[in-house]
Design a protein around this motif. Structure first.
Motif, PDB file in Angstrom:
ATOM      1  N   MET A   1       0.846  -1.184   0.000  1.00 55.04           N
ATOM      2  CA  MET A   1       0.000   0.000   0.000  1.00 55.04           C
ATOM      3  C   MET A   1       0.887   1.241   0.000  1.00 55.04           C
ATOM      4  O   MET A   1       1.961   1.262   0.571  1.00 55.04           O
ATOM      5  CB  MET A   1      -0.911  -0.031   1.227  1.00 55.04           C
ATOM      6  CG  MET A   1      -1.956   1.051   1.225  1.00 55.04           C
ATOM      7  SD  MET A   1      -3.160   0.744   2.522  1.00 55.04           S
ATOM      8  CE  MET A   1      -4.612   0.913   1.555  1.00 55.04           C
TER       9      MET A   1
ATOM     10  N   SER B   1      -5.437  14.859   3.898  1.00 56.32           N
ATOM     11  CA  SER B   1      -4.174  14.311   3.409  1.00 56.32           C
ATOM     12  C   SER B   1      -3.228  15.492   3.270  1.00 56.32           C
ATOM     13  O   SER B   1      -3.580  16.621   3.597  1.00 56.32           O
ATOM     14  CB  SER B   1      -4.360  13.571   2.079  1.00 56.32           C
ATOM     15  OG  SER B   1      -4.525  14.467   1.019  1.00 56.32           O
TER      16      SER B   1
ATOM     17  N   LYS C   1       0.488   8.675  -5.142  1.00 57.73           N
ATOM     18  CA  LYS C   1       0.195   8.051  -3.853  1.00 57.73           C
ATOM     19  C   LYS C   1      -1.299   7.818  -3.653  1.00 57.73           C
ATOM     20  O   LYS C   1      -1.699   6.795  -3.116  1.00 57.73           O
ATOM     21  CB  LYS C   1       0.715   8.920  -2.716  1.00 57.73           C
ATOM     22  CG  LYS C   1       2.210   9.001  -2.639  1.00 57.73           C
ATOM     23  CD  LYS C   1       2.593   9.921  -1.493  1.00 57.73           C
ATOM     24  CE  LYS C   1       4.055  10.295  -1.562  1.00 57.73           C
ATOM     25  NZ  LYS C   1       4.407  11.248  -0.507  1.00 57.73           N
TER      26      LYS C   1
ATOM     27  N   SER D   1      -3.084   4.152  -3.233  1.00 59.77           N
ATOM     28  CA  SER D   1      -3.759   3.815  -1.972  1.00 59.77           C
ATOM     29  C   SER D   1      -4.973   2.925  -2.218  1.00 59.77           C
ATOM     30  O   SER D   1      -5.422   2.242  -1.308  1.00 59.77           O
ATOM     31  CB  SER D   1      -4.174   5.086  -1.236  1.00 59.77           C
ATOM     32  OG  SER D   1      -5.254   5.717  -1.895  1.00 59.77           O
TER      33      SER D   1
END
Length: 163
Positions: free
Chosen positions: A1, A44, A157, A161
């Motif tokens: 991940m 985030s 990213k 995820s």
């Protein structure tokens, strides 16, 4: 991940979900989240992300909601899209900003500062999400220089995820 930093994840209130759904539905001319979907918001590093049934399908960038690439794949909107030629695909999928000469089409509703999604000419597959640095006429004009600032792309990213 992947190593995307998610913090302060919490369940959204029904009135906030309704407002978000209406914003996205109106903006993209599609139906997004269902009433039975479980929707959370989290922070985030670059923007807030929206989890729909534990998948990140939307984001909020500078107060504006928009779908992530996975959200675009699920809901298949047509509006606020920018089409690039196949020569630009390898650069866009590596996170590069979109340059004017690579654009072959753009939705007429786009204004400078709008969130847009970038798709390739051949497959109409979503490649990235970005901020338009020009209006629709400027994007279609194929002038030199940056036309779209990329904020999320296939392979980043956020994309990883969901793998």
């Amino acid at each position: 991940m992947a190593d995307i930093m998610i913090r302060k994840r919490k369940r959204m209130r029904e009135k906030d979900i309704k407002a978000l759904r209406e914003d996205l539905n109106t903006l993209l001319s599609i139906e997004t989240f269902a009433d039975k979907d479980v929707i959370d918001m989290a922070e985030s590093s670059d923007f807030d992300v929206i989890f729909v049934n534990n998948s990140i399908l939307a984001l909020v960038y500078q107060g504006k909601p928009f779908l992530t690439i996975r959200g675009l794949l699920k809901y298949r909107p047509e509006s606020y899209s920018v089409t690039v030629d196949m020569g630009a695909v390898q650069y866009v999928t590596n996170g590069a900003d979109v340059m004017g000469p690579g654009i072959v089409g753009a939705d007429d509703r786009i204004s400078e500062g709008d969130l847009v999604w970038i798709k390739d000419y051949k497959n109409n597959a979503p490649l990235a999400v970005g901020v338009a640095l020009r209006d629709a006429a400027g994007l279609k004009g194929r002038q030199k220089g940056k036309a779209i600032h990329t904020i999320h792309y296939v392979g980043d990213k956020l994309w990883k995820s969901g793998e």
